[in-house]
Scaffold this motif. Structure first.
Motif, short mmCIF file in Angstrom:
data_model
loop_
_atom_site.label_atom_id
_atom_site.label_comp_id
_atom_site.label_asym_id
_atom_site.label_seq_id
_atom_site.Cartn_x
_atom_site.Cartn_y
_atom_site.Cartn_z
N HIS A 66 -29.11 15.91 8.41
CA HIS A 66 -30.00 14.96 7.72
C HIS A 66 -29.98 15.22 6.21
O HIS A 66 -29.99 14.31 5.41
CB HIS A 66 -31.41 15.11 8.29
CG HIS A 66 -32.41 14.16 7.73
ND1 HIS A 66 -32.23 12.80 7.74
CD2 HIS A 66 -33.63 14.38 7.15
CE1 HIS A 66 -33.28 12.21 7.18
NE2 HIS A 66 -34.14 13.15 6.82
N HIS A 67 -30.01 16.48 5.83
CA HIS A 67 -29.88 16.88 4.42
C HIS A 67 -28.49 17.48 4.26
O HIS A 67 -28.23 18.57 4.78
CB HIS A 67 -30.94 17.92 4.04
CG HIS A 67 -32.36 17.50 4.31
ND1 HIS A 67 -33.25 18.30 4.98
CD2 HIS A 67 -33.02 16.37 4.01
CE1 HIS A 67 -34.42 17.67 5.07
NE2 HIS A 67 -34.30 16.49 4.49
N HIS A 99 -29.30 10.49 5.52
CA HIS A 99 -30.67 10.75 5.07
C HIS A 99 -31.56 9.53 5.38
O HIS A 99 -32.01 9.36 6.50
CB HIS A 99 -30.64 11.14 3.58
CG HIS A 99 -31.98 11.47 3.05
ND1 HIS A 99 -32.54 10.81 1.97
CD2 HIS A 99 -32.90 12.37 3.47
CE1 HIS A 99 -33.74 11.31 1.75
NE2 HIS A 99 -33.99 12.25 2.65
N GLY A 181 -40.76 14.24 6.56
CA GLY A 181 -40.26 14.96 5.38
C GLY A 181 -41.33 15.03 4.30
O GLY A 181 -42.51 15.21 4.58
N HIS A 225 -41.99 19.74 7.04
CA HIS A 225 -40.82 18.92 6.68
C HIS A 225 -39.74 19.07 7.75
O HIS A 225 -39.20 18.09 8.25
CB HIS A 225 -40.30 19.37 5.30
CG HIS A 225 -39.32 18.44 4.69
ND1 HIS A 225 -39.35 18.08 3.36
CD2 HIS A 225 -38.25 17.81 5.21
CE1 HIS A 225 -38.36 17.24 3.12
NE2 HIS A 225 -37.66 17.07 4.22
N GLU A 229 -38.38 16.21 10.96
CA GLU A 229 -37.05 15.60 10.82
C GLU A 229 -36.05 16.15 11.84
O GLU A 229 -34.84 16.00 11.68
CB GLU A 229 -36.57 15.76 9.37
CG GLU A 229 -37.52 14.97 8.47
CD GLU A 229 -37.08 14.75 7.04
OE1 GLU A 229 -36.36 15.61 6.51
OE2 GLU A 229 -37.46 13.72 6.48
ZN LIG Z 1 -36.16 15.52 4.40
#
Ligand SMILES: [Zn+2]
Length: 257
Positions: A66-67, A99, A181, A225, A229
């Motif tokens: 995701h990141h 993202h 997030g 966070h 996610e």
């Molecule tokens: Zn994030």
């Protein structure tokens, strides 16, 4: 089995990558290609030395995150940055990152999945960003303490915990918003007031958001966070792996942060 480039093209279509705006450092899509066919997929919230090592250890050929690799901005390929690139290329592992396209997706989106996980049914969006709404919102009639309890169970399963702004035992949540997030900031608090939201569930936010929320009579549930996610990338990996007839494995971060 398929090559990383064709899997990436399929993911881009599923996620509508080219249509969803994002921050420049997201660089959504295939971030590092590879040569051999992908026989196993690993998924993780963050690209890191830990997730790179785990991907190689479990024998995966493609890491979905995701990141992504460039989340921290442009950095010299020296030290740790160099070492992990070498490990990926030597092991012929591709990296794909998504993202905001993953946050907003109606089926694999972090926001939709977190809302459902908390027993909430989204009816509309939340958290405007350029042409999209990153989060979701809806109506409910549930004691806020019950919602906090569900969020706490979920967050702890991911190695995290929940912090909330104060609320009374008898308080009920009737209009809620989820923004995973770093979902709490002055803009989302303002939008929550405009939309008549009484409870926001986010990953994290700066200290001033808790102070502001209390003044506004809004409850903010900070569920972490990382925890908030975990659902999207995991579900996306399972979906694409099922299509390809291969396995997908979610790599849990050791600290839940
Ligand atoms: Zn994030």
């Amino acid at each position: 089995m398929a090559h990383a480039q064709s899997i990436a093209a399929r993911l881009d279509t599923l996620l509508r990558t080219s249509e969803i705006p994002d921050y420049p450092s997201a660089l959504n899509g295939l971030q590092l290609t590879s040569r051999r066919d992908v026989r196993r997929i690993a998924t993780a919230v963050d690209f890191s030395s830990f997730t790179v090592d785990e991907t190689i250890r479990v024998g995966a050929d493609m890491l979905l995150v995701h990141h992504g690799m460039f989340w921290g901005g442009a950095q010299p390929l020296t030290g740790t940055n160099y070492e992990r690139i070498v490990r990926l290329i030597t092991s012929d592992v591709a990296v794909y990152s998504s993202h905001l396209p993953l946050d907003v997706h109606p089926e694999f989106g972090n926001n939709v999945l977190l809302a459902r996980r908390l027993g909430l049914t989204p009816s509309t969006g939340f958290a405007r960003f350029k042409t999209i709404e990153v989060g979701v919102s809806g109506e409910a009639d549930v004691p806020t303490s019950v919602l906090v309890g569900r969020a706490r169970v979920f967050s702890r399963e991911c190695g995290g915990d929940v912090v909330t702004t104060p609320f009374s035992d008898e308080r009920r949540t009737r209009r809620w918003a989820v923004c995973t997030g770093a979902g709490a900031d002055s803009d989302t608090l303002r939008e929550a007031m405009e939309r008549g939201i009484d409870t926001m569930i986010v990953g994290e936010g700066p200290h001033h958001t808790a102070v502001q929320a209390r003044d506004l009579g809004l409850v903010v549930i900070y569920a972490g966070h990382y925890a908030t996610e975990t659902l999207g990338v995991r579900t996306l990996g399972e979906r694409i792996a099922a299509e390809l007839g291969i396995q997908s494995q979610f790599l849990e971060a050791p600290t839940g942060l």
